[in-house]
Enzyme design. Structure first.
Site, PDB file in Angstrom:
ATOM      1  CE  LYS A 182       3.451 -18.057  -2.610  1.00 10.27           C
ATOM      2  NZ  LYS A 182       2.760 -18.980  -2.455  1.00 10.27           N
TER       3      LYS A 182
ATOM      4  CG  ASP B  23     -12.679  -7.965   1.777  1.00  6.83           C
ATOM      5  OD1 ASP B  23     -12.948  -7.071   2.556  1.00  6.83           O
ATOM      6  OD2 ASP B  23     -13.462  -7.866   1.120  1.00  6.83           O
TER       7      ASP B  23
ATOM      8  CE1 TYR C 128      -3.754  -3.219   0.846  1.00  8.22           C
ATOM      9  CE2 TYR C 128      -4.296  -0.734   1.405  1.00  8.22           C
ATOM     10  CZ  TYR C 128      -4.625  -2.451   0.642  1.00  8.22           C
ATOM     11  OH  TYR C 128      -5.423  -3.166   0.671  1.00  8.22           O
TER      12      TYR C 128
ATOM     13  CG  ASP D 297      -0.522 -20.298  -0.914  1.00  2.98           C
ATOM     14  OD1 ASP D 297      -0.094 -20.341   0.466  1.00  2.98           O
ATOM     15  OD2 ASP D 297      -0.409 -21.389  -1.767  1.00  2.98           O
TER      16      ASP D 297
ATOM     17  CG  ASP E 206      -7.941  -5.535   2.070  1.00  2.00           C
ATOM     18  OD1 ASP E 206      -8.785  -4.617   1.806  1.00  2.00           O
ATOM     19  OD2 ASP E 206      -7.675  -5.299   0.251  1.00  2.00           O
TER      20      ASP E 206
HETATM   21  C1  IPM Z   1     -10.602  -2.055   3.696  1.00  2.00           C
HETATM   22  C2  IPM Z   1     -10.921  -1.711   2.674  1.00  2.00           C
HETATM   23  C3  IPM Z   1      -9.293  -0.305   2.489  1.00  2.00           C
HETATM   24  C4  IPM Z   1      -7.645  -1.052   1.992  1.00  2.00           C
HETATM   25  C5  IPM Z   1      -9.578   0.312   1.478  1.00  2.00           C
HETATM   26  C6  IPM Z   1     -11.293   0.350   1.241  1.00  2.00           C
HETATM   27  C7  IPM Z   1      -9.049   1.200   1.224  1.00  2.00           C
HETATM   28  O1  IPM Z   1     -10.653  -2.331   1.669  1.00  2.00           O
HETATM   29  O2  IPM Z   1      -9.881  -1.478   5.168  1.00  2.00           O
HETATM   30  O3  IPM Z   1     -10.303  -2.999   4.105  1.00  2.00           O
HETATM   31  O4  IPM Z   1      -7.709  -1.728   0.998  1.00  2.00           O
HETATM   32  O5  IPM Z   1      -7.450  -1.247   3.441  1.00  2.00           O
HETATM   33 MG    MG Z   2     -10.654  -4.373   2.411  1.00  2.00          MG
END
Ligand code: IPM
Ligand code: MG
Length: 365
Positions: A191, A251, A141, A223, A247
């Site tokens: 990794k 999710d 990032y 992975d 990240d």
């Molecule tokens: C998160 C989001 C953010 C990230 C985005 C909105 C920049 O996906 O907080 O996980 O990638 O960190």
């Molecule tokens: Mg995210």
């Protein structure tokens, strides 16, 4: 005690859920005799509309002057033009970097009442209680070089997964400290079979592990971890990993808890075991859900639980944090549900109604 808290409602459903977080904190104040002073500021699309910037110096200064920050959500179709010079997400990334919020805690906990609301089999998600510790201010990032350029053989672009020893050391320590108070197991996700930064990460994990003889340290490739999260999620406890891996994995992991609307997060500028107030920013992990905005339907639980994390990790008010978590569990056990977690044939309640019920339970704790 008296605390100054910045509230950045942001975009979409952000303002609606943030209001319910404030409501829960006010109930905590009344119940436990604390006083919270709230300072509101703009971030994301709302800030772009007002000033052309996703995060203004004024909002940043205001946050720096507070004990913690509560954030709703940022983004929406209005600001999604891929050619736009500034995006709502830039505000979030700038907050993380400028406020030094290197440790992102994302707990994924299955409330037993919601075991039938996921897409996965109940026997797989039963008992899931995972804490993902994501490094938040380094890696792909923020690493340099980060650029795009033209060559005689076409366009090129680079992002850098850069980590310093100090950055790796402090995030791993967060993982070890949290593991102490849980099942004393830490999985460091990397990794290392491919990436040099992961090999340094793994080596430092082993070195720090020697300082924590009571914690069982395991290394897992990212992975394999992605697979394990779906295959046997209840076998996982604390995971610590770099920014991009975290990240993606969070999710994925959010699907284990029934709804994104249930999951809180904390972004800390210090190590949780440290004494005194640790500065942090707290936000639900869901986005701004523009299609649900302004309709009093959003689930405020992720935001309310984020306030619970603020009480626990930043303000060190353990009792108050317990009260908030207990209140959410109570309301769920009485069958109250917003649209995202409602069972077929039952009617959902609104954002405000859910917030009121939780605040009442905090007062009755
Ligand atoms: C998160 C989001 C953010 C990230 C985005 C909105 C920049 O996906 O907080 O996980 O990638 O960190
Ligand atoms: Mg995210």
């Amino acid at each position: 005690m008296k605390f100054d808290l910045a509230v950045l409602p942001g975009d979409g459903i952000g303002p609606e859920v943030a209001a319910e977080g404030v409501k829960a904190l006010e109930a905590v104040g009344r119940k436990f005799g604390h006083s919270f002073e709230f300072y509101s500021g703009l971030v994301g699309g709302a800030a772009i509309d007002a000033s052309g910037e996703a995060l203004t110096a004024e909002t940043l200064r205001m946050c720096r002057g507070c004990h913690s920050v509560l954030l709703g959500a940022v983004g929406g179709p209005k600001w999604d033009d891929p050619l736009a010079k500034v995006r709502p997400e830039d505000g979030l990334l700038a907050l993380r970097k400028e406020l030094g919020l290197f440790a992102n805690l994302r707990p994924v906990k299955m409330f037993p009442e919601l075991v039938n609301s996921t897409n996965l089999k109940p026997e797989i998600v039963q008992g899931v209680d995972i804490m993902v510790v994501r490094e938040l201010t380094g890696g792909l990032y923020f690493g340099r070089p980060k650029k795009r350029w033209q060559t005689s053989r076409g366009r090129r672009a680079v992002d850098s997964m850069l980590y310093t020893e100090k950055e790796i050391d402090r995030i791993l320590r967060v993982g070890f400290e949290l593991a102490k108070h849980r099942t004393k197991r830490l999985i460091s996700v990397d990794k290392a079979n491919v990436l040099e930064s992961s090999r340094l990460w793994r080596q430092i994990a082993i070195e720090i592990g020697a300082e924590y003889p009571d914690i069982e340290l395991e290394h897992m490739l990212v992975d394999a971890c992605a697979m394990r999260l779906i295959q046997r999620p209840a076998s996982l406890d604390v995971l610590v990993t770099e920014n991009t891996f975290g990240d993606i994995l969070t999710d994925e992991a959010s699907m284990l808890a029934g709804s994104m609307g249930m999951l809180p997060s904390a972004s800390l500028a210090g190590i949780p075991g440290d004494k005194g107030i640790t500065f942090g920013m707290y936000e639900p992990i869901h986005g701004s859900a523009p299609s649900r905005a302004g309709r009093n339907v959003a689930n405020p639980i992720a935001t309310v639980l984020s306030c619970g994390m603020m009480l626990r990790f930043s303000l060190k008010l353990e009792n108050a944090a317990d009260a908030v978590e207990h209140a959410v569990a109570e309301v769920l056990s009485r069958g109250h549900r917003t649209y995202d977690i409602v069972e077929p044939g039952k009617s959902p309640i609104g954002t405000k109604e859910m917030g009121d019920l939780i605040a009442d339970k905090v007062l009755a704790f």
